[in-house]
Design a protein around this motif. Structure first.
Motif, PDB file in Angstrom:
ATOM      1  N   ARG A  21      28.658  92.669  24.409  1.00 48.10           N
ATOM      2  CA  ARG A  21      28.349  93.579  25.898  1.00 48.10           C
ATOM      3  C   ARG A  21      26.956  94.056  25.609  1.00 48.10           C
ATOM      4  NH1 ARG A  21      28.026  97.810  28.892  1.00 48.10           N
ATOM      5  NH2 ARG A  21      29.017  97.929  30.738  1.00 48.10           N
ATOM      6  N   ILE A  22      25.882  93.627  26.274  1.00 47.14           N
ATOM      7  CA  ILE A  22      24.680  94.133  26.395  1.00 47.14           C
ATOM      8  C   ILE A  22      24.268  95.102  27.392  1.00 47.14           C
ATOM      9  CG2 ILE A  22      22.155  93.298  26.054  1.00 47.14           C
ATOM     10  CD1 ILE A  22      23.135  90.816  24.377  1.00 47.14           C
ATOM     11  N   GLY A  23      24.276  96.112  27.428  1.00 47.87           N
ATOM     12  CA  GLY A  23      23.766  96.998  28.506  1.00 47.87           C
ATOM     13  C   GLY A  23      22.428  96.993  28.941  1.00 47.87           C
ATOM     14  N   VAL A  24      22.554  97.269  30.158  1.00 46.58           N
ATOM     15  CA  VAL A  24      20.866  97.176  30.798  1.00 46.58           C
ATOM     16  C   VAL A  24      20.809  98.520  31.493  1.00 46.58           C
ATOM     17  CG1 VAL A  24      19.618  95.887  32.602  1.00 46.58           C
ATOM     18  CG2 VAL A  24      21.257  94.564  31.549  1.00 46.58           C
ATOM     19  N   ILE A  25      19.410  98.957  31.014  1.00 51.08           N
ATOM     20  CA  ILE A  25      19.199 100.467  31.646  1.00 51.08           C
ATOM     21  C   ILE A  25      17.906 100.383  32.161  1.00 51.08           C
ATOM     22  CG2 ILE A  25      18.468 102.864  30.674  1.00 51.08           C
ATOM     23  CD1 ILE A  25      20.226 102.340  28.033  1.00 51.08           C
ATOM     24  N   ASP A  26      18.075 101.006  33.533  1.00 44.98           N
ATOM     25  CA  ASP A  26      16.846 101.411  34.028  1.00 44.98           C
ATOM     26  C   ASP A  26      15.962 102.242  33.523  1.00 44.98           C
ATOM     27  OD1 ASP A  26      15.034 102.286  36.086  1.00 44.98           O
ATOM     28  OD2 ASP A  26      16.116 101.594  37.728  1.00 44.98           O
ATOM     29  N   SER A  40      18.215  83.839  29.412  1.00 48.15           N
ATOM     30  CA  SER A  40      17.464  82.777  28.838  1.00 48.15           C
ATOM     31  C   SER A  40      15.983  83.487  28.628  1.00 48.15           C
ATOM     32  CB  SER A  40      17.326  81.659  29.805  1.00 48.15           C
ATOM     33  OG  SER A  40      16.361  81.942  30.936  1.00 48.15           O
ATOM     34  N   LEU A  41      15.258  82.884  28.186  1.00 48.50           N
ATOM     35  CA  LEU A  41      13.901  83.262  28.007  1.00 48.50           C
ATOM     36  C   LEU A  41      12.995  83.834  29.199  1.00 48.50           C
ATOM     37  CD1 LEU A  41      12.637  81.304  24.658  1.00 48.50           C
ATOM     38  CD2 LEU A  41      13.307  83.727  24.773  1.00 48.50           C
ATOM     39  N   GLY A  42      13.520  83.008  30.412  1.00 50.29           N
ATOM     40  CA  GLY A  42      12.842  83.334  31.589  1.00 50.29           C
ATOM     41  C   GLY A  42      13.726  84.205  32.418  1.00 50.29           C
ATOM     42  N   GLY A  43      14.788  84.472  32.299  1.00 48.74           N
ATOM     43  CA  GLY A  43      15.758  85.289  33.142  1.00 48.74           C
ATOM     44  C   GLY A  43      17.188  85.841  32.704  1.00 48.74           C
ATOM     45  N   PHE A  44      17.747  86.427  33.440  1.00 52.99           N
ATOM     46  CA  PHE A  44      19.170  86.994  33.291  1.00 52.99           C
ATOM     47  C   PHE A  44      19.813  87.192  34.582  1.00 52.99           C
ATOM     48  CE2 PHE A  44      16.452  90.389  33.050  1.00 52.99           C
ATOM     49  CZ  PHE A  44      17.001  91.370  33.905  1.00 52.99           C
ATOM     50  N   MET A  45      21.152  86.921  34.253  1.00 50.52           N
ATOM     51  CA  MET A  45      21.911  87.614  35.377  1.00 50.52           C
ATOM     52  C   MET A  45      22.735  88.887  35.017  1.00 50.52           C
ATOM     53  SD  MET A  45      25.147  85.870  37.431  1.00 50.52           S
ATOM     54  CE  MET A  45      26.268  85.482  36.135  1.00 50.52           C
ATOM     55  N   LEU A  46      22.697  89.696  35.733  1.00 44.98           N
ATOM     56  CA  LEU A  46      23.218  91.108  35.627  1.00 44.98           C
ATOM     57  C   LEU A  46      24.289  91.373  36.525  1.00 44.98           C
ATOM     58  CD1 LEU A  46      22.898  94.483  34.797  1.00 44.98           C
ATOM     59  CD2 LEU A  46      21.471  94.572  36.795  1.00 44.98           C
ATOM     60  N   ILE A  47      25.446  91.866  35.573  1.00 49.53           N
ATOM     61  CA  ILE A  47      26.582  92.364  36.581  1.00 49.53           C
ATOM     62  C   ILE A  47      26.563  93.849  36.583  1.00 49.53           C
ATOM     63  CG2 ILE A  47      29.254  92.595  36.409  1.00 49.53           C
ATOM     64  CD1 ILE A  47      29.245  90.127  34.485  1.00 49.53           C
ATOM     65  N   THR A  48      26.742  94.319  37.943  1.00 52.30           N
ATOM     66  CA  THR A  48      26.437  95.642  38.333  1.00 52.30           C
ATOM     67  C   THR A  48      27.286  96.146  39.568  1.00 52.30           C
ATOM     68  OG1 THR A  48      24.666  97.394  38.813  1.00 52.30           O
ATOM     69  CG2 THR A  48      24.493  95.069  39.802  1.00 52.30           C
ATOM     70  N   ASP A  49      27.483  97.474  39.541  1.00 51.89           N
ATOM     71  CA  ASP A  49      28.247  98.331  40.457  1.00 51.89           C
ATOM     72  C   ASP A  49      27.200  98.868  41.461  1.00 51.89           C
ATOM     73  OD1 ASP A  49      27.850 100.246  38.986  1.00 51.89           O
ATOM     74  OD2 ASP A  49      30.021 100.777  38.757  1.00 51.89           O
ATOM     75  N   THR A  87      34.764  88.965  43.021  1.00 48.69           N
ATOM     76  CA  THR A  87      36.136  89.261  43.652  1.00 48.69           C
ATOM     77  C   THR A  87      36.604  90.851  43.043  1.00 48.69           C
ATOM     78  OG1 THR A  87      36.857  88.359  41.439  1.00 48.69           O
ATOM     79  CG2 THR A  87      36.817  86.905  43.447  1.00 48.69           C
ATOM     80  N   VAL A  88      35.688  91.353  42.276  1.00 47.25           N
ATOM     81  CA  VAL A  88      36.012  92.686  41.871  1.00 47.25           C
ATOM     82  C   VAL A  88      35.403  93.585  42.775  1.00 47.25           C
ATOM     83  CG1 VAL A  88      35.720  94.335  39.837  1.00 47.25           C
ATOM     84  CG2 VAL A  88      36.074  91.946  39.552  1.00 47.25           C
ATOM     85  N   ALA A  89      36.109  94.568  43.470  1.00 48.99           N
ATOM     86  CA  ALA A  89      35.574  95.465  44.396  1.00 48.99           C
ATOM     87  C   ALA A  89      34.223  96.323  43.922  1.00 48.99           C
ATOM     88  CB  ALA A  89      36.443  96.488  44.756  1.00 48.99           C
ATOM     89  N   ASP A  90      33.132  95.971  44.672  1.00 49.41           N
ATOM     90  CA  ASP A  90      31.772  96.594  44.555  1.00 49.41           C
ATOM     91  C   ASP A  90      30.973  96.332  43.104  1.00 49.41           C
ATOM     92  OD1 ASP A  90      32.274  98.371  46.711  1.00 49.41           O
ATOM     93  OD2 ASP A  90      33.332 100.017  45.697  1.00 49.41           O
ATOM     94  N   THR A  91      31.315  95.219  42.863  1.00 44.23           N
ATOM     95  CA  THR A  91      30.763  94.503  41.692  1.00 44.23           C
ATOM     96  C   THR A  91      29.977  93.154  42.388  1.00 44.23           C
ATOM     97  OG1 THR A  91      32.374  95.295  40.286  1.00 44.23           O
ATOM     98  CG2 THR A  91      30.794  93.408  39.488  1.00 44.23           C
ATOM     99  N   SER A  92      28.777  93.198  41.741  1.00 41.06           N
ATOM    100  CA  SER A  92      27.685  92.298  42.342  1.00 41.06           C
ATOM    101  C   SER A  92      27.123  91.568  40.943  1.00 41.06           C
ATOM    102  CB  SER A  92      26.639  92.804  42.994  1.00 41.06           C
ATOM    103  OG  SER A  92      27.186  93.194  44.424  1.00 41.06           O
ATOM    104  N   TRP A  93      26.688  90.238  41.198  1.00 40.96           N
ATOM    105  CA  TRP A  93      25.889  89.485  40.181  1.00 40.96           C
ATOM    106  C   TRP A  93      24.567  89.505  40.665  1.00 40.96           C
ATOM    107  CZ3 TRP A  93      29.761  84.721  40.513  1.00 40.96           C
ATOM    108  CH2 TRP A  93      30.679  84.879  39.632  1.00 40.96           C
TER     109      TRP A  93
END
Length: 118
Positions: A21-26, A40-49, A87-93
């Protein structure tokens, strides 16, 4: 075809599923806004609400579960490319392209990816 599929076809390197679990902080707000799904070395996908603007620039800090080369965090700049609800309420990729990262932090991401099996 979803936005996710469209960008997956155009990646220079395949992303690796995150095994910690790698958190992402603004960095600007200091708030954790989500966690990584893949990277990857070029990008990533974030799971966020949180709502994140598309085609926007962000400064993020990835929080590692175990230090790599003495570092517990990786700072980088990224541009948001696409967003898809889940499919989880208020969650986006949200898909990001890494646009600014030091050589040291890029090497840490490489070692992190290499440490995950599969």
């Amino acid at each position: 075809m979803t936005d996710f599929d469209q960008y997956a076809e155009h990646r220079a390197t395949q992303r690796k599923a995150v095994q910690d679990r790698i958190g992402v902080i603004d960095i600007l707000s200091g708030e954790e806004i989500g966690h990584l799904a893949n990277i990857s070395l070029g990008g990533f996908m974030l799971i966020t609400d949180r709502h994140l603007d598309l085609n926007a620039l962000y400064q993020f800090r990835l929080t590692l579960t175990s230090p790599i080369n003495g570092a517990s965090n990786v700072d980088l700049g990224a541009e948001s490319l696409w967003c898809q609800g889940t499919t989880v309420a208020d969650t986006s990729w949200v898909g990001f392209h890494i646009i600014d990262i030091s050589d040291e932090n890029s090497a840490i991401i490489g070692e992190l990816i290499d440490s995950w099996k599969g």
